[in-house]
Design an enzyme around this catalytic site. Structure first.
Site, PDB file in Angstrom:
ATOM      1  N   ASP A   6      78.251  35.926  44.782  1.00  0.00           N
ATOM      2  CA  ASP A   6      77.035  35.475  45.594  1.00  0.00           C
ATOM      3  C   ASP A   6      75.871  35.598  44.407  1.00  0.00           C
ATOM      4  O   ASP A   6      75.954  35.968  43.265  1.00  0.00           O
ATOM      5  CB  ASP A   6      76.746  36.280  46.642  1.00  0.00           C
ATOM      6  CG  ASP A   6      75.565  35.960  47.271  1.00  0.00           C
ATOM      7  OD1 ASP A   6      75.171  35.085  47.668  1.00  0.00           O
ATOM      8  OD2 ASP A   6      74.694  37.069  47.403  1.00  0.00           O
ATOM      9  N   ASP A   8      71.659  35.165  45.463  1.00  0.00           N
ATOM     10  CA  ASP A   8      70.426  35.852  45.683  1.00  0.00           C
ATOM     11  C   ASP A   8      70.983  37.244  46.227  1.00  0.00           C
ATOM     12  O   ASP A   8      71.625  37.439  47.144  1.00  0.00           O
ATOM     13  CB  ASP A   8      69.767  35.040  46.875  1.00  0.00           C
ATOM     14  CG  ASP A   8      69.120  33.799  46.418  1.00  0.00           C
ATOM     15  OD1 ASP A   8      69.264  33.765  45.123  1.00  0.00           O
ATOM     16  OD2 ASP A   8      68.881  32.900  47.212  1.00  0.00           O
ATOM     17  N   ASP A 211      76.294  40.449  48.778  1.00  0.00           N
ATOM     18  CA  ASP A 211      75.344  41.370  49.285  1.00  0.00           C
ATOM     19  C   ASP A 211      74.990  41.244  50.822  1.00  0.00           C
ATOM     20  O   ASP A 211      74.459  42.032  51.651  1.00  0.00           O
ATOM     21  CB  ASP A 211      73.919  41.645  48.524  1.00  0.00           C
ATOM     22  CG  ASP A 211      73.251  40.329  48.921  1.00  0.00           C
ATOM     23  OD1 ASP A 211      73.659  39.303  49.025  1.00  0.00           O
ATOM     24  OD2 ASP A 211      71.924  40.531  49.228  1.00  0.00           O
TER      25      ASP A 211
END
Ligand code: 2M8
Ligand code: MG
Length: 264
Positions: A6, A8, A211
């Site tokens: 991922d 961001d 996240d």
């Protein structure tokens, strides 16, 4: 070995979008010729800039799994365009997603605003991106980020109406994202693992780092998962059968901590 990541809140800091704490590991992976495959909510236009800045040569996944982008070396029957990329869209078109959203809003009166309702300035304001990057984030092809300004109850009804229309709802660090129900980060990742298998004749070992709630399908499909400590309070539950490491640090420092754990 394939590394799926991922952006961001993972490879990039949630607020500043900085990735310097991850540079040592990026260099090690480059030296080991390990493909680093970006798997993000961002648009292909946004990823292309970062892909070049990082000097990557791997494919990438954009818009939460709605599209896959292959460099020539990963193509089989696809023909790369003049820039050297072949684009595969797994999800629904942006036009269809917006049409469904506008129809649902008109009949149900839900309070939400999507990127399609925002000017570039408003995208910049809500994301902290500069105007140029906000323009690239606005170039949606197959998913719509939105801010929910209605009740939790209305959100559940909205979710069901989307499923009825063949769409789905997932959640990133800042926004909800609406996309086709046959896409998602897990499915796009599985597509690339299959492609690697076809090209190399063996299945790769996979490491995944993320996240947010939208990373769950990816983290549940990899061999070694890294859940990076996030900004949001939404608890993230990963099925117990997964080999999971949860970091103590956030963003790119957590990203490196996770790779130290599994590959160190
Ligand atoms: C959006 O995605 C992030 C990633 O998780 C989010 O929901 O917080 C996307 O619109 C992306 O295109 C954009 O770059 C990013 C900026 O924060 O927000
Ligand atoms: Mg994230």
């Amino acid at each position: 070995l394939l590394v799926f990541t991922d952006l961001d809140g993972s490879l990039l800091d949630h607020a500043t979008y900085d990735y310097t704490p991850a540079m040592t590991w990026l260099e090690r992976l480059r030296e080991g010729a390990v493909p680093v495959i970006i798997n993000t909510s961002k648009t292909a236009a946004e990823v292309m800039v970062l892909h070049q800045a990082l000097g990557l040569d791997a494919p990438f996944i954009a818009e939460n799994g709605a599209s896959i982008h292959l460099p020539a070396s990963w193509c089989l029957n696809e023909t790369p365009d003049e820039r050297g990329w072949a684009d595969i869209v797994l999800g629904e078109s942006y036009r269809r997603i917006r049409d469904v959203l506008e129809a649902i809003r008109a009949t149900e009166g839900f309070q939400f605003r999507g990127f399609g309702d925002f000017s570039i300035d408003e995208v910049a304001e809500h994301t902290g991106l500069d105007i140029h990057d906000a323009e690239l984030a606005h170039l949606r092809e197959a998913s719509e980020p939105l801010i929910w300004e209605d009740t939790e109850e209305a959100l559940e009804r909205f979710r069901l109406l989307l499923i009825g229309a063949g769409l789905s709802l997932t959640q990133g660090g800042r926004f909800y994202h609406v996309l086709g129900d046959n896409s998602g980060k897990g499915r796009a990742m599985a597509w690339l693992v299959d492609r690697y298998h076809l090209l190399k004749g063996q299945r790769p070992l996979t490491v995944g780092l993320g996240d947010g709630p939208n990373d769950i399908p990816m983290l549940e499909s990899v061999d070694r998962a890294v859940l990076i400590r996030g900004e949001h309070d939404t608890p993230i539950r990963i099925v117990e059968t997964v080999q999971l490491y949860t970091t103590t640090q956030k963003g790119p420092a957590g990203w490196s901590e996770g790779l130290d754990h599994w590959l160190g």
